[in-house]
Design a protein around this motif. Structure first.
Motif, short mmCIF file in Angstrom:
data_model
loop_
_atom_site.label_atom_id
_atom_site.label_comp_id
_atom_site.label_asym_id
_atom_site.label_seq_id
_atom_site.Cartn_x
_atom_site.Cartn_y
_atom_site.Cartn_z
N VAL A 203 -30.18 -23.93 -35.63
CA VAL A 203 -28.73 -23.71 -35.65
C VAL A 203 -28.09 -24.41 -34.46
N PRO A 204 -27.17 -25.35 -34.71
CA PRO A 204 -26.48 -26.02 -33.59
C PRO A 204 -25.49 -25.07 -32.91
N ARG A 205 -25.36 -25.26 -31.61
CA ARG A 205 -24.43 -24.43 -30.84
C ARG A 205 -23.85 -25.30 -29.74
N LYS A 206 -22.56 -25.51 -29.78
CA LYS A 206 -21.92 -26.42 -28.84
C LYS A 206 -22.06 -25.93 -27.41
N ARG A 207 -22.51 -26.83 -26.56
CA ARG A 207 -22.68 -26.47 -25.15
C ARG A 207 -21.31 -26.29 -24.50
N GLY A 208 -21.26 -25.38 -23.54
CA GLY A 208 -20.01 -25.15 -22.83
C GLY A 208 -19.11 -24.16 -23.54
N SER A 209 -19.68 -23.33 -24.44
CA SER A 209 -18.87 -22.28 -25.07
C SER A 209 -18.38 -21.32 -23.99
N PRO A 210 -17.33 -20.57 -24.26
CA PRO A 210 -16.83 -19.62 -23.24
C PRO A 210 -17.91 -18.69 -22.72
N ILE A 211 -18.76 -18.17 -23.60
CA ILE A 211 -19.82 -17.27 -23.12
C ILE A 211 -20.73 -18.01 -22.15
N ASP A 212 -21.19 -19.19 -22.55
CA ASP A 212 -22.09 -19.97 -21.70
C ASP A 212 -21.47 -20.26 -20.34
N LYS A 213 -20.20 -20.68 -20.38
CA LYS A 213 -19.55 -21.09 -19.14
C LYS A 213 -19.37 -19.92 -18.19
N VAL A 214 -18.95 -18.79 -18.71
CA VAL A 214 -18.75 -17.62 -17.84
C VAL A 214 -20.06 -17.22 -17.17
N VAL A 215 -21.11 -17.08 -17.97
CA VAL A 215 -22.39 -16.63 -17.41
C VAL A 215 -22.97 -17.69 -16.47
N SER A 216 -23.00 -18.95 -16.90
CA SER A 216 -23.63 -19.98 -16.09
C SER A 216 -22.90 -20.18 -14.76
N GLU A 217 -21.56 -20.20 -14.78
CA GLU A 217 -20.83 -20.44 -13.53
C GLU A 217 -21.01 -19.31 -12.54
N LEU A 218 -21.03 -18.08 -13.02
CA LEU A 218 -21.19 -16.96 -12.10
C LEU A 218 -22.62 -16.90 -11.57
N MET A 219 -23.60 -17.27 -12.40
CA MET A 219 -24.98 -17.30 -11.90
C MET A 219 -25.18 -18.44 -10.91
N ILE A 220 -24.55 -19.59 -11.18
CA ILE A 220 -24.62 -20.70 -10.23
C ILE A 220 -24.01 -20.27 -8.90
N PHE A 221 -22.88 -19.57 -8.96
CA PHE A 221 -22.24 -19.11 -7.72
C PHE A 221 -23.18 -18.18 -6.97
N ALA A 222 -23.81 -17.22 -7.69
CA ALA A 222 -24.69 -16.27 -7.02
C ALA A 222 -25.88 -16.98 -6.39
N ASN A 223 -26.52 -17.86 -7.13
CA ASN A 223 -27.69 -18.56 -6.60
C ASN A 223 -27.34 -19.46 -5.43
N THR A 224 -26.16 -20.06 -5.50
CA THR A 224 -25.71 -20.92 -4.40
C THR A 224 -25.37 -20.09 -3.17
N HIS A 225 -24.60 -19.01 -3.39
CA HIS A 225 -24.18 -18.17 -2.27
C HIS A 225 -25.38 -17.50 -1.60
N TRP A 226 -26.26 -16.92 -2.40
CA TRP A 226 -27.42 -16.24 -1.80
C TRP A 226 -28.36 -17.23 -1.13
N GLY A 227 -28.49 -18.43 -1.68
CA GLY A 227 -29.29 -19.45 -1.01
C GLY A 227 -28.71 -19.81 0.35
N GLY A 228 -27.37 -19.92 0.40
CA GLY A 228 -26.71 -20.20 1.67
C GLY A 228 -26.85 -19.05 2.65
N TRP A 229 -26.83 -17.84 2.14
CA TRP A 229 -26.97 -16.66 3.00
C TRP A 229 -28.37 -16.62 3.62
N LEU A 230 -29.38 -16.88 2.83
CA LEU A 230 -30.73 -16.94 3.37
C LEU A 230 -30.84 -18.01 4.46
N ALA A 231 -30.27 -19.18 4.18
CA ALA A 231 -30.33 -20.27 5.15
C ALA A 231 -29.58 -19.92 6.43
#
Length: 627
Positions: free
Chosen positions: A425-453
Motif C-alpha cells: 500500500v503506497p503512503r505519501k511521505r510527509g503526511s501530517p501524522i508523519d511530520k508531527v511525530v518525526s519533527e518532535l522526535m528529531i527535536f527531542a533527539n537533537t536537544h537531548w544530544g546537546g544536553w549530554l554534550a
C-alpha cells in the motif's frame, strides 16, 4: 647384476652399471640413471631381467593374504627375505621376495616398518582396532556414495531433513553429509542450493529465507530465557516518581506494541503552549549488566520484516513499559514552552509518571487528520483535532528551522500480509501524522544530544557527513537532518542505543552519576556491535521486502511495469519500492519513464529480469539530445 632398491617410499628395479662400497650407479628399465646409496639396496640378483621380476612380483603379491602372513610372522622383528624363506619353503626367487616385500609394505596395519626391508607384526589388539577403523571408513565411504547418488537422482535422504538450511549456510565441511552433497553437486553440475531445491527440500522459499537469517543471527531461537519480570507499573502500585498532570496520546500503526513515544499539549492563559514529548522509560527497570540488559544487548534492536518482527525485549517487559492507553506509565519527558508565534522559549526534562489517555492508530487517524482536513477548518471534528492542528503548524516551524524539507513527492509503502496474500500500500511521505511525530522526535533527539554534550556526559550519537551515516560517541553533526548533533533516545523499547542514552539522560535529570563514565569501553563496544547488527537487520528487512514485491508481481500476474531511470542501468519502479538494474536501459537519459518487461522471477535467489520495451517520457532538458 640387478637390484631392487627403495626410493621415495617406492620399490624399484634396475641394473648396476658401477658400484662402490657406498653407492651404485643404476639404470632402470626406462633408461633413467641414478646414484643409489648402498643402504637403500634391498635385493641383488643376476636373473631374470628387472622388468620381468617386477611384473611377476605384481601378480604374486595379489595372491598373498595379509592375515595369513601376520599369523606366520610370529611376534618378533624380521627381514622380508627371512619371511619369504619361511613362507615359500625354499630359497625364494627374486620375484617371490619382491612380492612379499610389496605385500608387507602395503599392509601397515599388519606390519610396522622398522627399517629398510625390516618389519614387526602389529600386536593383536592394535591390529583389531586398526581393522575396525578401516571397516568404519569403508562403511562411511559406502554411505557417502549412497547419499551422493540419492541427491544426484533428485531424492532427499532422510539424514538431510534436519540439516536444511544449516548445511547450505554454515556447514561443517568435515561431515559425511556435506561431503556427499559436494560430490553430488559436482556430479550434476548444480550448485548445492539448486541441488537441494531439486530434491524438494525447500518447499517454502519464505521459510528458507527466514531460517537462513535466524541461523546466523538467532542461532538459539527467537524466544527468551526465563527472566524474572520487574514489578509492574500500575495505578495501584506506582513507582516513586512524581505524577504529571498531562493527558498524553500516541500515534502508531495498529500492529505496534512497542509504543515508545507519546505527546501532550497544554494551553496556557497567555497564549503560550506547553508541549510534552513523553518517552517510555524501560531504563528504570533494566539494570546495567542484569540478565535483561544482557538479553537486550545481545539483540541490540527489534528486527522488522513484512508480516512479523523479532522484539529486542520480552513481551512481558514491553507490556510493563509500553505507553498503553488508560494507564499511568513511567516516562522520560521533554517539555517545550512555546510562544504564540511558535518560538521555543525553554525546555525541561523530567522523569515522571504520565497518564496515556489514548493510543491513536494511523489506520483510523489518517482518514481524519490529513492535508485535506487541515485545509478545511469547518470539517468534521475528531479526537485531538485542536492539538494535532496546532502541532502540525509547530512541526512546520521546526522543519523550517532545520533548513530541511521532506520531498513531497516521495512515497513510502506498507506491506500488509494476509496469509499468502500480500498487499503493498503506497503512503505519501510527509503526511501530517508523519511530520508531527518525526519533527518532535528529531527535536527531542537533537536537544537531548546537546544536553549530554553540554554536561559532558557520554552518549551515543548518529552522525552523517557526505551522505555517510555512522554511530559515534562524539556529538558530530547530522547533515541530512540539518542538526548539530543527534542522539537516538526516543525508541528505548526497540533499540539498545536509545536505552543506553536514556540511562544517561535519567541520571542527568535526577542529578546522579552517569551509568557510563567518560571513555567508557562499554559505549565503544555498543557502538561497534550495534552498527553491525542494525545494518544486518536492515539488509534482511530490505531482502524480505524485495521477496514480497516479487511475490506481488506473481500474485497480480504483472508482466510489465513502468519505471524511472535513475542513472545508467539503475531504475526505480513507479508502483513498488523496487530499485533494480536493467542493463537494457543503458544509454537512456536519467529521469526518463520507461516500460519494462518482467520475467524469470526466482523467489529462491530473490531475483528477476527486467527488459527494456519502450520509452514513455523523457525529461525536457534531455529531449534535444535524443536521435
Amino acid at each position: 647384476m640387478h637390484l631392487i632398491f627403495e626410493e621415495d617410499g617406492h620399490f624399484k628395479a634396475g641394473s648396476i652399471l658401477s658400484e662402490t662400497d657406498a653407492t651404485a650407479q643404476v639404470e632402470t628399465a626406462s633408461g633413467k640413471r641414478s646414484k643409489i646409496k648402498a643402504a637403500n639396496i634391498l635385493l641383488r640378483f643376476a636373473a631374470p631381467a628387472p622388468a620381468e621380476v617386477m611384473a611377476e612380483a605384481e601378480t604374486l603379491s595379489g595372491e598373498l593374504d595379509a592375515d595369513f602372513l601376520w599369523e606366520a610372522a610370529g611376534t618378533d622383528e624380521f627381514g622380508f627375505e627371512q619371511l619369504a624363506q619361511e613362507y615359500y619353503g625354499h630359497a625364494p626367487r627374486p620375484a617371490e621376495s619382491v612380492a612379499l616385500l610389496q605385500k608387507l609394505h602395503a599392509a601397515p596395519i599388519y606390519f610396522h616398518k622398522k627399517g629398510r626391508g625390516r618389519y614387526r607384526p602389529a600386536p593383536a589388539e592394535t591390529l583389531a582396532a586398526a581393522k575396525a577403523g578401516l571397516e568404519k571408513k569403508r562403511l562411511a565411504a559406502e554411505r557417502q556414495a549412497r547419499l551422493a547418488a540419492e541427491l544426484a537422482a533428485g531424492r532427499l535422504p532422510a539424514e538431510y531433513v534436519s540439516l536444511i538450511p544449516r548445511i547450505l549456510i554454515a556447514p561443517d565441511k568435515n561431515t559425511l553429509e556435506y561431503k556427499a552433497l559436494e560430490d553430488a553437486a559436482t556430479a550434476t553440475g548444480l550448485s548445492q542450493l539448486r541441488l537441494i531445491e531439486r530434491c524438494g527440500a525447500i518447499p517454502s522459499t519464505l521459510d528458507f529465507h527466514l531460517a537462513t537469517f535466524l541461523l546466523e543471527y538467532f542461532p538459539r531461537g527467537t524466544g527468551f530465557a526465563e527472566i524474572a519480570e520487574p514489578a509492574a507499573f500500575n495505578p495501584s502500585d506506582p513507582p516513586d516518581l512524581p505524577k504529571s498532570s498531562v493527558r498524553a496520546f500516541s500515534m502508531d500503526d495498529e500492529a505496534t506494541t512497542e509504543i515508545d513515544d507519546a505527546l501532550s499539549v497544554e494551553w496556557r492563559g497567555d497564549g503560550s503552549v506547553r508541549v510534552g514529548i513523553h518517552i517510555a522509560a524501560p531504563a528504570l527497570g533494566i539494570a546495567p549488566g542484569s540478565q535483561l540488559d544482557r538479553t537486550a544487548r545481545e539483540r541490540l534492536s527489534t528486527v522488522y520484516y513484512p508480516g512479523d518482527k523479532i522484539t529486542m525485549l520480552p513481551e512481558a517487559l514491553i507490556h510493563h513499559y509500553t505507553l498503553g492507553e488508560a494507564h499511568d506509565c513511567p516516562a522520560l519527558s521533554l517539555y517545550l514552552d512555546v510562544a504564540p508565534d511558535l518560538r521555543v522559549l525553554g525546555t525541561e526534562t523530567r522523569v515522571e509518571m504520565v497518564h496515556i489517555a489514548d493510543n491513536l492508530r494511523h489506520e483510523t487517524l489518517e482518514a481524519q487528520f490529513n492535508a485535506e482536513t487541515l485545509g478545511n477548518p469547518a470539517g468534521a471534528d475528531y479526537p485531538y483535532r485542536r492539538e494535532l492542528t496546532w502541532l502540525w503548524d509547530f512541526a512546520a516551524v521546526l522543519e523550517a528551522g532545520r533548513g530541511k524539507t521532506d520531498a513531497a513527492d516521495r512515497v513510502d509503502y506498507s506491506f500488509k500480509l494476509d496469509g499468502e496474500r500480500i498487499d503493498i500500500v503506497p503512503r505519501k511521505r510527509g503526511s501530517p501524522i508523519d511530520k508531527v511525530v518525526s519533527e518532535l522526535m528529531i527535536f527531542a533527539n537533537t536537544h537531548w544530544g546537546g544536553w549530554l554534550a553540554e554536561k559532558r556526559v557520554p552518549g551515543i550519537y548518529r552522525a552523517q557527513a557526505n551522505g555517510k551515516t555512522r554511530m559515534t560517541t562524539a556529538p558530530d553533526p547530522h547533515q541530512g537532518l540539518g542538526v548539530d548533533q543527534y542522539a537516538w533516545s526516543t525508541s528505548p523499547l526497540r533499540r539498545y542505543v536509545d536505552l543506553v542514552n536514556q540511562r544517561q539522560l535519567i541520571a542527568l535529570a535526577q542529578q546522579s552519576d552517569p551509568v557510563y563514565p567518560p571513555r567508557s569501553e562499554q559505549l565503544f563496544s555498543v557502538v561497534r556491535e550495534f552498527e553491525l547488527a542494525y545494518d544486518a537487520y536492515n539488509d534482511f528487512q530490505r531482502r524480505l521486502e524485495r521477496y514480497w514485491m516479487l511475490r506481488w508481481l506473481l500474485q497480480e500476474n504483472v508482466s510489465e511495469v513502468t519505471a524511472s531511470v535513475i542513472r545508467e542501468d539503475l531504475v526505480r519502479f513507479d508502483s513498488l519500492p523496487m530499485v533494480t538494474r536493467a542493463p537494457s536501459v543503458a544509454g537512456i537519459a536519467p529521469g526518463s519513464k520507461v516500460r519494462l518487461a518482467i520475467s524469470d522471477i526466482d523467489l529462491l535467489d530473490i531475483s528477476f529480469h527486467a527488459e527494456y520495451r519502450e520509452t514513455l517520457d523523457t525529461p525536457p532538458d534531455s529531449a534535444a539530445a535524443l536521435p
